[in-house]
Design an enzyme around this catalytic site. Sequence first.
Site, mmCIF file in Angstrom:
data_model
loop_
_atom_site.group_PDB
_atom_site.id
_atom_site.type_symbol
_atom_site.label_atom_id
_atom_site.label_comp_id
_atom_site.label_asym_id
_atom_site.label_seq_id
_atom_site.Cartn_x
_atom_site.Cartn_y
_atom_site.Cartn_z
ATOM 1 N N ASP A 221 -0.760 -0.017 12.215
ATOM 2 C CA ASP A 221 0.670 0.111 11.897
ATOM 3 C C ASP A 221 0.854 1.229 10.871
ATOM 4 O O ASP A 221 -0.072 1.582 10.128
ATOM 5 C CB ASP A 221 1.267 -1.206 11.385
ATOM 6 C CG ASP A 221 0.614 -1.721 10.107
ATOM 7 O OD1 ASP A 221 -0.614 -1.592 9.978
ATOM 8 O OD2 ASP A 221 1.328 -2.241 9.238
ATOM 9 N N GLU B 280 -0.310 -4.206 7.948
ATOM 10 C CA GLU B 280 -0.844 -3.859 6.630
ATOM 11 C C GLU B 280 0.232 -3.253 5.764
ATOM 12 O O GLU B 280 0.334 -3.545 4.584
ATOM 13 C CB GLU B 280 -2.023 -2.884 6.755
ATOM 14 C CG GLU B 280 -2.922 -2.836 5.521
ATOM 15 C CD GLU B 280 -2.471 -1.840 4.473
ATOM 16 O OE1 GLU B 280 -2.972 -1.886 3.348
ATOM 17 O OE2 GLU B 280 -1.598 -1.003 4.774
ATOM 18 N N GLU B 281 1.049 -2.405 6.385
ATOM 19 C CA GLU B 281 2.078 -1.695 5.614
ATOM 20 C C GLU B 281 3.297 -2.585 5.356
ATOM 21 O O GLU B 281 4.175 -2.216 4.586
ATOM 22 C CB GLU B 281 2.516 -0.423 6.354
ATOM 23 C CG GLU B 281 1.389 0.575 6.617
ATOM 24 C CD GLU B 281 0.926 1.295 5.370
ATOM 25 O OE1 GLU B 281 1.335 0.916 4.264
ATOM 26 O OE2 GLU B 281 0.133 2.246 5.506
ATOM 27 N N HIS C 104 2.025 8.559 3.746
ATOM 28 C CA HIS C 104 3.415 8.085 3.580
ATOM 29 C C HIS C 104 4.413 9.237 3.380
ATOM 30 O O HIS C 104 5.588 8.992 3.153
ATOM 31 C CB HIS C 104 3.562 7.067 2.434
ATOM 32 C CG HIS C 104 2.824 5.776 2.668
ATOM 33 N ND1 HIS C 104 3.207 4.580 2.130
ATOM 34 C CD2 HIS C 104 1.713 5.494 3.406
ATOM 35 C CE1 HIS C 104 2.364 3.626 2.510
ATOM 36 N NE2 HIS C 104 1.447 4.169 3.278
ATOM 37 N N HIS D 68 -5.960 -0.589 9.995
ATOM 38 C CA HIS D 68 -4.644 -0.958 10.537
ATOM 39 C C HIS D 68 -4.089 0.179 11.381
ATOM 40 O O HIS D 68 -4.270 1.349 11.040
ATOM 41 C CB HIS D 68 -3.670 -1.327 9.415
ATOM 42 C CG HIS D 68 -3.385 -0.229 8.432
ATOM 43 N ND1 HIS D 68 -2.369 0.689 8.605
ATOM 44 C CD2 HIS D 68 -3.966 0.105 7.259
ATOM 45 C CE1 HIS D 68 -2.346 1.521 7.577
ATOM 46 N NE2 HIS D 68 -3.313 1.198 6.746
ATOM 47 N N ASP E 246 -3.381 7.785 7.224
ATOM 48 C CA ASP E 246 -3.224 6.362 6.849
ATOM 49 C C ASP E 246 -2.753 5.568 8.053
ATOM 50 O O ASP E 246 -1.579 5.329 8.197
ATOM 51 C CB ASP E 246 -2.238 6.247 5.685
ATOM 52 C CG ASP E 246 -2.146 4.834 5.138
ATOM 53 O OD1 ASP E 246 -2.998 3.999 5.480
ATOM 54 O OD2 ASP E 246 -1.201 4.570 4.388
ATOM 55 N N GLU F 172 -9.373 3.155 4.790
ATOM 56 C CA GLU F 172 -8.194 3.686 4.090
ATOM 57 C C GLU F 172 -8.501 5.091 3.556
ATOM 58 O O GLU F 172 -9.655 5.420 3.289
ATOM 59 C CB GLU F 172 -7.803 2.765 2.926
ATOM 60 C CG GLU F 172 -7.237 1.419 3.354
ATOM 61 C CD GLU F 172 -5.824 1.506 3.922
ATOM 62 O OE1 GLU F 172 -5.199 2.582 3.873
ATOM 63 O OE2 GLU F 172 -5.360 0.472 4.456
HETATM 64 ZN ZN LIG Z 1 -3.301 2.280 4.926
#
Ligand SMILES: [Zn+2]
Length: 388
Positions: free
Chosen positions: A77, A143-144, A361, A75, A108, A172
């Site tokens: 995003d 995805e997030e 994150h 992903h 990520d 990931e």
């Molecule tokens: Zn991820």
Amino acid sequence: MTEPGTDPLTLARDLLRCASVTPAEGGALGVLEGALKQAGFAVHRVIFAEPGTAPVENLYARIGSDAPHLVFAGHTDVVPPGDAAAWTYPPFAAEVAGGKLFGRGAVDMKGAIACAIAACRDHLGAHGGRPKGSISFLITGDEEGIAVNGTVKLLQWAAERGESFDHCILGEPTSAEAVGDTIKVGRRGSLNGTLVVTGKQGHVAYPERADNPVRGLTTLMGALMAEPLDHGSENFGPSNLEFTSIDIGNPVVNLIPGEARARFNIRFNDCHSQVPLKILIEKRAQAAAGERVRWRIEWEPSNADVFLTKPGPFVDMVVAAIAEATGRKPQLSTLGGTSDARFIKNYCAVIEFGLVGQTMHQVDERTPVADLATLTAVYRKILERYFA
Ligand SMILES: [Zn+2]
């Protein structure tokens, strides 16, 4: 001068400069489209939408028309940066300092996508521009977020076009301390519910005229927390039920409430599937409630089933490639939250393997630049072995 996108750092920086916070595309898929077309892939960009959700752009690219078919999934995003002022470098500046690449999405998981593309370009360059089979990229921008207009629909779209995949690597950030120390071969399932107990509202000074649901709620909560759901399985740790919130919403001090609620989440292993698990929980609640407590459980729909890619030639091949490139013997893990692998597993065998996830994150999300080279080397070895 290096061509744009041929080395993983340049490509990762180009991607990090795109502020692709879900559901915004932010230019990230455009960067990928350019890099993949340059490498000879046929690229499709598809937008999915449904009432009540933001439309999301996704990308599918393929080179080759034969089997075997290896797909890199991921992903572009990212989660929001939070307080940008708290970052040492601006979250979308892709600054390199002290041998580290800083930016939201560094681990990520834009970094891993850059590594996969760099590895493919190198592999194709060494083999006359065509794989001995097919390579695809299945990249979502959702995805997030709620993950409704992303991988699920992209997989359906690809299937309707007659695409079929043999194996998938989802990039990931699975590595724990060093690139290659951990790959994910499965994930637990996830289920959310709310336990609701109803009583009878009344004056706190006259409890005999009321029926306080807090009493029943705590009894049932106690029962559901008391007994383990299982003792783990061959590949998974024990399942777990965790209460996350108790909600009565009573603003006054002299009122016995009429209803009490408690929310919970279950992370379950391959001893369970959703329906029998719900029945087990309800049985335990009923046993604790007896005739006294009026209760119900409101289950939320869940698309997060447990999955496991069993040990076999594909996992062995990835393990061997990692060992060859890094000298590490990866742990085969099933821990952590859910990922898009829960959807991909319905189409082909999938494992997850990417950068070190420690700063995902977080403020100052970052990856050592050296890790990008290492991950690219591993992906490159995987391609070499896969298409040998
Ligand atoms: Zn991820």
